[in-house]
Design a protein around this motif. Structure first.
Motif, PDB file in Angstrom:
ATOM      1  N   HIS A  21     -28.646 -37.557  26.550  1.00 28.35           N
ATOM      2  CA  HIS A  21     -28.204 -38.855  27.063  1.00 28.35           C
ATOM      3  C   HIS A  21     -26.961 -38.674  27.949  1.00 28.35           C
ATOM      4  O   HIS A  21     -25.981 -38.064  27.530  1.00 28.35           O
ATOM      5  CB  HIS A  21     -27.880 -39.805  25.907  1.00 28.35           C
ATOM      6  CG  HIS A  21     -27.909 -41.240  26.307  1.00 28.35           C
ATOM      7  ND1 HIS A  21     -27.016 -41.778  27.217  1.00 28.35           N
ATOM      8  CD2 HIS A  21     -28.740 -42.255  25.952  1.00 28.35           C
ATOM      9  CE1 HIS A  21     -27.295 -43.057  27.392  1.00 28.35           C
ATOM     10  NE2 HIS A  21     -28.342 -43.374  26.633  1.00 28.35           N
ATOM     11  N   PRO A  22     -26.976 -39.216  29.178  1.00 28.47           N
ATOM     12  CA  PRO A  22     -25.885 -38.963  30.122  1.00 28.47           C
ATOM     13  C   PRO A  22     -24.676 -39.884  29.969  1.00 28.47           C
ATOM     14  O   PRO A  22     -23.666 -39.692  30.642  1.00 28.47           O
ATOM     15  CB  PRO A  22     -26.555 -39.205  31.483  1.00 28.47           C
ATOM     16  CG  PRO A  22     -27.610 -40.233  31.193  1.00 28.47           C
ATOM     17  CD  PRO A  22     -28.084 -39.954  29.794  1.00 28.47           C
TER      18      PRO A  22
ATOM     19  N   PRO B 213     -31.957 -43.981  29.407  1.00 24.58           N
ATOM     20  CA  PRO B 213     -31.864 -44.297  30.838  1.00 24.58           C
ATOM     21  C   PRO B 213     -32.987 -43.646  31.646  1.00 24.58           C
ATOM     22  O   PRO B 213     -33.544 -42.617  31.237  1.00 24.58           O
ATOM     23  CB  PRO B 213     -30.506 -43.704  31.255  1.00 24.58           C
ATOM     24  CG  PRO B 213     -29.744 -43.548  29.985  1.00 24.58           C
ATOM     25  CD  PRO B 213     -30.773 -43.261  28.929  1.00 24.58           C
ATOM     26  N   PRO B 214     -33.305 -44.221  32.811  1.00 20.25           N
ATOM     27  CA  PRO B 214     -34.282 -43.584  33.686  1.00 20.25           C
ATOM     28  C   PRO B 214     -33.707 -42.296  34.270  1.00 20.25           C
ATOM     29  O   PRO B 214     -32.510 -42.023  34.130  1.00 20.25           O
ATOM     30  CB  PRO B 214     -34.502 -44.625  34.793  1.00 20.25           C
ATOM     31  CG  PRO B 214     -33.224 -45.399  34.839  1.00 20.25           C
ATOM     32  CD  PRO B 214     -32.720 -45.439  33.422  1.00 20.25           C
ATOM     33  N   ALA B 215     -34.558 -41.513  34.909  1.00 17.12           N
ATOM     34  CA  ALA B 215     -34.087 -40.301  35.582  1.00 17.12           C
ATOM     35  C   ALA B 215     -33.004 -40.678  36.597  1.00 17.12           C
ATOM     36  O   ALA B 215     -33.058 -41.737  37.214  1.00 17.12           O
ATOM     37  CB  ALA B 215     -35.255 -39.614  36.284  1.00 17.12           C
ATOM     38  N   ARG B 216     -32.035 -39.797  36.774  1.00 12.95           N
ATOM     39  CA  ARG B 216     -30.858 -40.114  37.598  1.00 12.95           C
ATOM     40  C   ARG B 216     -31.207 -40.526  39.028  1.00 12.95           C
ATOM     41  O   ARG B 216     -30.503 -41.329  39.635  1.00 12.95           O
ATOM     42  CB  ARG B 216     -29.894 -38.922  37.595  1.00 12.95           C
ATOM     43  CG  ARG B 216     -28.524 -39.268  38.147  1.00 12.95           C
ATOM     44  CD  ARG B 216     -27.536 -38.167  37.878  1.00 12.95           C
ATOM     45  NE  ARG B 216     -27.022 -38.171  36.532  1.00 12.95           N
ATOM     46  CZ  ARG B 216     -26.000 -38.943  36.122  1.00 12.95           C
ATOM     47  NH1 ARG B 216     -25.435 -39.779  36.958  1.00 12.95           N
ATOM     48  NH2 ARG B 216     -25.559 -38.859  34.887  1.00 12.95           N
TER      49      ARG B 216
ATOM     50  N   ALA C  73     -32.393 -43.354  21.625  1.00 16.00           N
ATOM     51  CA  ALA C  73     -32.686 -41.917  21.717  1.00 16.00           C
ATOM     52  C   ALA C  73     -31.508 -41.207  22.376  1.00 16.00           C
ATOM     53  O   ALA C  73     -30.918 -41.720  23.325  1.00 16.00           O
ATOM     54  CB  ALA C  73     -33.954 -41.675  22.528  1.00 16.00           C
ATOM     55  N   THR C  74     -31.174 -40.033  21.844  1.00 18.57           N
ATOM     56  CA  THR C  74     -30.068 -39.244  22.387  1.00 18.57           C
ATOM     57  C   THR C  74     -30.575 -38.041  23.180  1.00 18.57           C
ATOM     58  O   THR C  74     -29.961 -37.620  24.149  1.00 18.57           O
ATOM     59  CB  THR C  74     -29.147 -38.766  21.248  1.00 18.57           C
ATOM     60  OG1 THR C  74     -28.709 -39.924  20.527  1.00 18.57           O
ATOM     61  CG2 THR C  74     -27.924 -38.049  21.771  1.00 18.57           C
ATOM     62  N   VAL C  75     -31.715 -37.503  22.768  1.00 16.58           N
ATOM     63  CA  VAL C  75     -32.356 -36.404  23.500  1.00 16.58           C
ATOM     64  C   VAL C  75     -33.839 -36.739  23.644  1.00 16.58           C
ATOM     65  O   VAL C  75     -34.496 -37.103  22.664  1.00 16.58           O
ATOM     66  CB  VAL C  75     -32.193 -35.043  22.773  1.00 16.58           C
ATOM     67  CG1 VAL C  75     -32.849 -33.925  23.590  1.00 16.58           C
ATOM     68  CG2 VAL C  75     -30.727 -34.718  22.513  1.00 16.58           C
ATOM     69  N   VAL C  76     -34.345 -36.634  24.872  1.00 20.17           N
ATOM     70  CA  VAL C  76     -35.754 -36.929  25.127  1.00 20.17           C
ATOM     71  C   VAL C  76     -36.390 -35.849  25.993  1.00 20.17           C
ATOM     72  O   VAL C  76     -35.706 -35.024  26.598  1.00 20.17           O
ATOM     73  CB  VAL C  76     -35.945 -38.300  25.839  1.00 20.17           C
ATOM     74  CG1 VAL C  76     -35.382 -39.437  25.022  1.00 20.17           C
ATOM     75  CG2 VAL C  76     -35.370 -38.283  27.254  1.00 20.17           C
TER      76      VAL C  76
ATOM     77  N   GLU D 160     -40.859 -38.754  25.162  1.00 21.81           N
ATOM     78  CA  GLU D 160     -40.971 -38.174  23.825  1.00 21.81           C
ATOM     79  C   GLU D 160     -39.550 -38.067  23.279  1.00 21.81           C
ATOM     80  O   GLU D 160     -38.686 -37.432  23.892  1.00 21.81           O
ATOM     81  CB  GLU D 160     -41.609 -36.789  23.888  1.00 21.81           C
ATOM     82  CG  GLU D 160     -41.683 -36.101  22.538  1.00 21.81           C
ATOM     83  CD  GLU D 160     -42.086 -34.634  22.653  1.00 21.81           C
ATOM     84  OE1 GLU D 160     -41.780 -33.887  21.703  1.00 21.81           O
ATOM     85  OE2 GLU D 160     -42.663 -34.240  23.687  1.00 21.81           O
ATOM     86  N   VAL D 161     -39.310 -38.708  22.148  1.00 21.47           N
ATOM     87  CA  VAL D 161     -37.973 -38.681  21.557  1.00 21.47           C
ATOM     88  C   VAL D 161     -37.813 -37.379  20.770  1.00 21.47           C
ATOM     89  O   VAL D 161     -38.527 -37.136  19.795  1.00 21.47           O
ATOM     90  CB  VAL D 161     -37.738 -39.906  20.645  1.00 21.47           C
ATOM     91  CG1 VAL D 161     -36.374 -39.817  19.964  1.00 21.47           C
ATOM     92  CG2 VAL D 161     -37.842 -41.184  21.458  1.00 21.47           C
ATOM     93  N   VAL D 162     -36.902 -36.539  21.232  1.00 19.24           N
ATOM     94  CA  VAL D 162     -36.628 -35.262  20.566  1.00 19.24           C
ATOM     95  C   VAL D 162     -35.569 -35.472  19.481  1.00 19.24           C
ATOM     96  O   VAL D 162     -35.653 -34.909  18.397  1.00 19.24           O
ATOM     97  CB  VAL D 162     -36.155 -34.206  21.601  1.00 19.24           C
ATOM     98  CG1 VAL D 162     -35.791 -32.891  20.915  1.00 19.24           C
ATOM     99  CG2 VAL D 162     -37.223 -33.991  22.666  1.00 19.24           C
ATOM    100  N   GLU D 163     -34.588 -36.304  19.789  1.00 21.64           N
ATOM    101  CA  GLU D 163     -33.527 -36.587  18.834  1.00 21.64           C
ATOM    102  C   GLU D 163     -33.146 -38.062  18.921  1.00 21.64           C
ATOM    103  O   GLU D 163     -32.590 -38.511  19.925  1.00 21.64           O
ATOM    104  CB  GLU D 163     -32.303 -35.726  19.149  1.00 21.64           C
ATOM    105  CG  GLU D 163     -31.233 -35.744  18.083  1.00 21.64           C
ATOM    106  CD  GLU D 163     -30.081 -34.806  18.442  1.00 21.64           C
ATOM    107  OE1 GLU D 163     -28.935 -35.275  18.477  1.00 21.64           O
ATOM    108  OE2 GLU D 163     -30.346 -33.610  18.704  1.00 21.64           O
ATOM    109  N   PRO D 164     -33.474 -38.843  17.870  1.00 24.43           N
ATOM    110  CA  PRO D 164     -33.065 -40.241  17.898  1.00 24.43           C
ATOM    111  C   PRO D 164     -31.547 -40.363  17.716  1.00 24.43           C
ATOM    112  O   PRO D 164     -30.899 -39.457  17.184  1.00 24.43           O
ATOM    113  CB  PRO D 164     -33.812 -40.875  16.722  1.00 24.43           C
ATOM    114  CG  PRO D 164     -34.224 -39.751  15.845  1.00 24.43           C
ATOM    115  CD  PRO D 164     -34.242 -38.502  16.674  1.00 24.43           C
TER     116      PRO D 164
END
Length: 196
Positions: free
Chosen positions: A11-12, A30-33, A92-95, A108-112
């Motif tokens: 997450h940025p 967030p969407p891609a930068r 989600a913190t890591v996707v 895909e949620v890697v880390e909620p």
């Protein structure tokens, strides 16, 4: 801190949690930068969240919109959020993006997000709203609560606090509802949660 694979995205942004935060709004991620119009939450210029806020608080969907530069007025947005006590983050913190889209269904949620830790940081908060289906799924799974209908809430208990979980219409243009109708649902929630 554990290493994040190159195919995943961290997450940025940091959680936006103003002092005295009474309402926490949670999206998915967030969407891609490349889709960002500003360095803040709901940054995609074709996402309607800040138009919804304009309607709800100023009866003007263009209040926070800089059409000429195709961006949003971030300082004004942050000022309103601080004044009203509205916090923002995501579930989600890591996707990992399965396709090159901004759609929740392709995430895909890697880390909620550690939602318990997030709520512990805002002791005055009595309501959480999720702004999409994936965010709702993750929030309800974390706390073991029933999903409310869109525009409604369910109550749940968190460390002695009675809280409300509102499920709001997505601010994405892909969600089949006019921005004015979405704003009515949000206005109703804001009036209930943010009343003096």
């Amino acid at each position: 801190m554990k290493e994040v694979e190159s195919t995943t995205e961290l997450h940025p942004l940091r959680p936006f949690l103003p002092q005295g935060c009474r309402l926490l709004m949670l999206g998915s991620f967030p969407p891609a930068r490349k889709r960002w119009a500003m360095e803040f939450f709901y940054p995609n210029f074709i996402n309607d969240m800040w138009r919804i806020f304009g309607i709800c608080f100023f009866d003007d969907k263009h209040h926070f919109v800089d059409e000429e530069h195709r961006t949003f007025l971030r300082e004004e947005i942050e000022g309103l959020l601080i004044k009203k006590g509205i916090g923002l983050f995501d579930t989600a913190t890591v996707v990992r993006r399965l396709k090159n889209t901004a759609s929740d269904k392709d995430l895909e949620v890697v880390e909620p997000t550690d939602l318990t830790a997030l709520l512990q940081k805002i002791p005055d908060c009595r309501a959480v709203c999720t702004t999409g289906q994936k965010a709702t799924d993750l929030f309800c799974a974390h706390f073991g609560i029933t999903q409310p209908q869109v525009g409604q809430y369910v109550e749940f208990s968190f460390e002695g606090r009675t809280m409300r979980h509102y499920r709001m219409p997505s601010s994405s243009r892909a969600y089949p509802m006019k921005v004015e109708s979405k704003a009515e649902a949000y206005r109703h929630m804001f009036n209930e949660v943010l009343k003096p």
